[in-house]
Design a protein around this motif. Sequence first.
Motif, PDB file in Angstrom:
ATOM      1  N   ASP A   1       5.239 -12.479 -12.711  1.00  0.00           N
ATOM      2  CA  ASP A   1       4.012 -11.795 -12.316  1.00  0.00           C
ATOM      3  C   ASP A   1       4.391 -10.508 -11.592  1.00  0.00           C
ATOM      4  OD1 ASP A   1       2.487 -14.952 -11.422  1.00  0.00           O
ATOM      5  OD2 ASP A   1       2.391 -13.850 -13.313  1.00  0.00           O
ATOM      6  N   TYR A   2       3.592  -9.475 -11.839  1.00  0.00           N
ATOM      7  CA  TYR A   2       3.846  -8.177 -11.218  1.00  0.00           C
ATOM      8  C   TYR A   2       2.583  -7.713 -10.488  1.00  0.00           C
ATOM      9  CZ  TYR A   2       8.119  -7.999 -13.902  1.00  0.00           C
ATOM     10  OH  TYR A   2       9.373  -8.288 -14.411  1.00  0.00           O
ATOM     11  N   TYR A   3       2.788  -7.256  -9.252  1.00  0.00           N
ATOM     12  CA  TYR A   3       1.671  -6.799  -8.428  1.00  0.00           C
ATOM     13  C   TYR A   3       1.928  -5.377  -7.957  1.00  0.00           C
ATOM     14  CZ  TYR A   3       0.386 -11.730  -8.047  1.00  0.00           C
ATOM     15  OH  TYR A   3       0.023 -13.028  -8.329  1.00  0.00           O
ATOM     16  N   CYS A   4       0.891  -4.561  -8.032  1.00  0.00           N
ATOM     17  CA  CYS A   4       0.965  -3.234  -7.441  1.00  0.00           C
ATOM     18  C   CYS A   4       0.326  -3.301  -6.057  1.00  0.00           C
ATOM     19  CB  CYS A   4       0.243  -2.195  -8.292  1.00  0.00           C
ATOM     20  SG  CYS A   4      -1.508  -2.546  -8.580  1.00  0.00           S
ATOM     21  N   THR A   5       0.619  -2.321  -5.225  1.00  0.00           N
ATOM     22  CA  THR A   5      -0.056  -2.201  -3.952  1.00  0.00           C
ATOM     23  C   THR A   5      -0.111  -0.732  -3.558  1.00  0.00           C
ATOM     24  OG1 THR A   5      -0.238  -3.055  -1.697  1.00  0.00           O
ATOM     25  CG2 THR A   5       1.958  -2.478  -2.460  1.00  0.00           C
ATOM     26  N   SER A   6      -1.090  -0.403  -2.781  1.00  0.00           N
ATOM     27  CA  SER A   6      -1.252   0.971  -2.325  1.00  0.00           C
ATOM     28  C   SER A   6      -1.676   1.008  -0.869  1.00  0.00           C
ATOM     29  CB  SER A   6      -2.298   1.702  -3.169  1.00  0.00           C
ATOM     30  OG  SER A   6      -2.546   3.008  -2.664  1.00  0.00           O
ATOM     31  N   TYR A   7      -1.209   2.030  -0.163  1.00  0.00           N
ATOM     32  CA  TYR A   7      -1.733   2.329   1.158  1.00  0.00           C
ATOM     33  C   TYR A   7      -3.165   2.830   0.963  1.00  0.00           C
ATOM     34  CZ  TYR A   7      -1.887   4.487   5.823  1.00  0.00           C
ATOM     35  OH  TYR A   7      -2.203   4.825   7.106  1.00  0.00           O
ATOM     36  N   THR A   8      -4.018   2.614   1.980  1.00  0.00           N
ATOM     37  CA  THR A   8      -5.418   3.004   1.832  1.00  0.00           C
ATOM     38  C   THR A   8      -5.869   3.891   2.993  1.00  0.00           C
ATOM     39  OG1 THR A   8      -6.516   1.275   3.118  1.00  0.00           O
ATOM     40  CG2 THR A   8      -5.772   0.669   0.902  1.00  0.00           C
ATOM     41  N   SER A   9      -7.021   4.473   2.814  1.00  0.00           N
ATOM     42  CA  SER A   9      -7.561   5.386   3.818  1.00  0.00           C
ATOM     43  C   SER A   9      -7.915   4.679   5.121  1.00  0.00           C
ATOM     44  CB  SER A   9      -8.794   6.110   3.272  1.00  0.00           C
ATOM     45  OG  SER A   9      -9.778   5.174   2.907  1.00  0.00           O
ATOM     46  N   THR A  10      -8.021   3.371   5.101  1.00  0.00           N
ATOM     47  CA  THR A  10      -8.304   2.614   6.330  1.00  0.00           C
ATOM     48  C   THR A  10      -7.012   2.195   7.026  1.00  0.00           C
ATOM     49  OG1 THR A  10      -8.427   0.543   5.087  1.00  0.00           O
ATOM     50  CG2 THR A  10     -10.493   1.745   5.435  1.00  0.00           C
ATOM     51  N   THR A  11      -5.889   2.758   6.607  1.00  0.00           N
ATOM     52  CA  THR A  11      -4.544   2.491   7.146  1.00  0.00           C
ATOM     53  C   THR A  11      -4.079   1.067   6.873  1.00  0.00           C
ATOM     54  OG1 THR A  11      -5.109   1.816   9.418  1.00  0.00           O
ATOM     55  CG2 THR A  11      -4.935   4.187   8.957  1.00  0.00           C
ATOM     56  N   SER A  12      -4.719   0.412   5.927  1.00  0.00           N
ATOM     57  CA  SER A  12      -4.256  -0.914   5.534  1.00  0.00           C
ATOM     58  C   SER A  12      -3.646  -0.817   4.130  1.00  0.00           C
ATOM     59  CB  SER A  12      -5.423  -1.891   5.545  1.00  0.00           C
ATOM     60  OG  SER A  12      -6.378  -1.528   4.571  1.00  0.00           O
ATOM     61  N   TYR A  13      -3.425  -1.951   3.535  1.00  0.00           N
ATOM     62  CA  TYR A  13      -2.861  -2.005   2.196  1.00  0.00           C
ATOM     63  C   TYR A  13      -3.748  -2.878   1.319  1.00  0.00           C
ATOM     64  CZ  TYR A  13       1.288   0.195   4.037  1.00  0.00           C
ATOM     65  OH  TYR A  13       2.155   1.087   4.614  1.00  0.00           O
ATOM     66  N   VAL A  14      -3.735  -2.589   0.021  1.00  0.00           N
ATOM     67  CA  VAL A  14      -4.479  -3.400  -0.928  1.00  0.00           C
ATOM     68  C   VAL A  14      -3.561  -3.709  -2.106  1.00  0.00           C
ATOM     69  CG1 VAL A  14      -5.492  -1.366  -2.082  1.00  0.00           C
ATOM     70  CG2 VAL A  14      -6.608  -3.612  -2.272  1.00  0.00           C
ATOM     71  N   PHE A  15      -3.602  -4.968  -2.532  1.00  0.00           N
ATOM     72  CA  PHE A  15      -2.797  -5.402  -3.667  1.00  0.00           C
ATOM     73  C   PHE A  15      -3.630  -5.368  -4.946  1.00  0.00           C
ATOM     74  CE2 PHE A  15       1.303  -6.895  -2.245  1.00  0.00           C
ATOM     75  CZ  PHE A  15       1.131  -7.053  -0.884  1.00  0.00           C
TER      76      PHE A  15
END
Lengths: 110, 117
Positions: free
Chosen positions: A87-101
């Motif tokens: 399984d492969y997951y991407c993630t990004s930093y977000t404008s709320t200073t958190s992360y989302v997968f």
Amino acid sequence: QSALTQPASVSGSPGQSITFSCTGTSSDIGTYNYVSWYQQRPGKAPKLMIYDVSNRPSGVSNRFSGSKSGNTASLTISGLQAEDEADYYCTSYTSTTSYVFGTGTRVTVL
Amino acid sequence: EVQLVESGGGLVQPGGSLRVSCAASGFTFRNYWMHWVRQAPGKGLVWVSRISSDGSRTLYADSVKGRFTISRDNAKDTLYLQMNSLRAEDTAVYYCARETAARFDLWGQGTLVTVSS
């Protein structure tokens, strides 16, 4: 923050190349180059494969490459091998200073 | 060896509390921001919380805000997640992860938390 959208599954034959996407919004992928990709084998912890959109950590095969266009990032696996099945997951930093997968993509080697 | 080792998972009743820990070794723990990420059985990874290197700044996912508290003891090289008012939907493997420049470059093996009566 909603999860980034990935295709549920992708498959390919040994030696082939596959590419799959990770779609976000202007609040995450579209604004920040802090996109990373993780490989997770069954029962194991995730492993960092790509960071900052297209950089590989030392020890990761150069068969793995990443890119980004607008709100969508992509992971390409070239010369597909049986060991790439995971399984492969991407993630990004977000404008709320958190992360989302991302929702995750299961790669199957036929 | 550079590693993170979680502990403290187990079975807890709905409405109950549990604290999971993450022991760091092989690197200078106090220099890194740390995170908790969870994965429900058969589901994907979900970011839960993060804490700054000195413990002064924390952030939570909306789904756990007000119920979970992240903390750290840099003298003991240990990260914690205190979970209160647990719900069935909190059932998951909880991973701690080290952040290096906006990427999670080191993960623990995870600890399973099951919320059930």
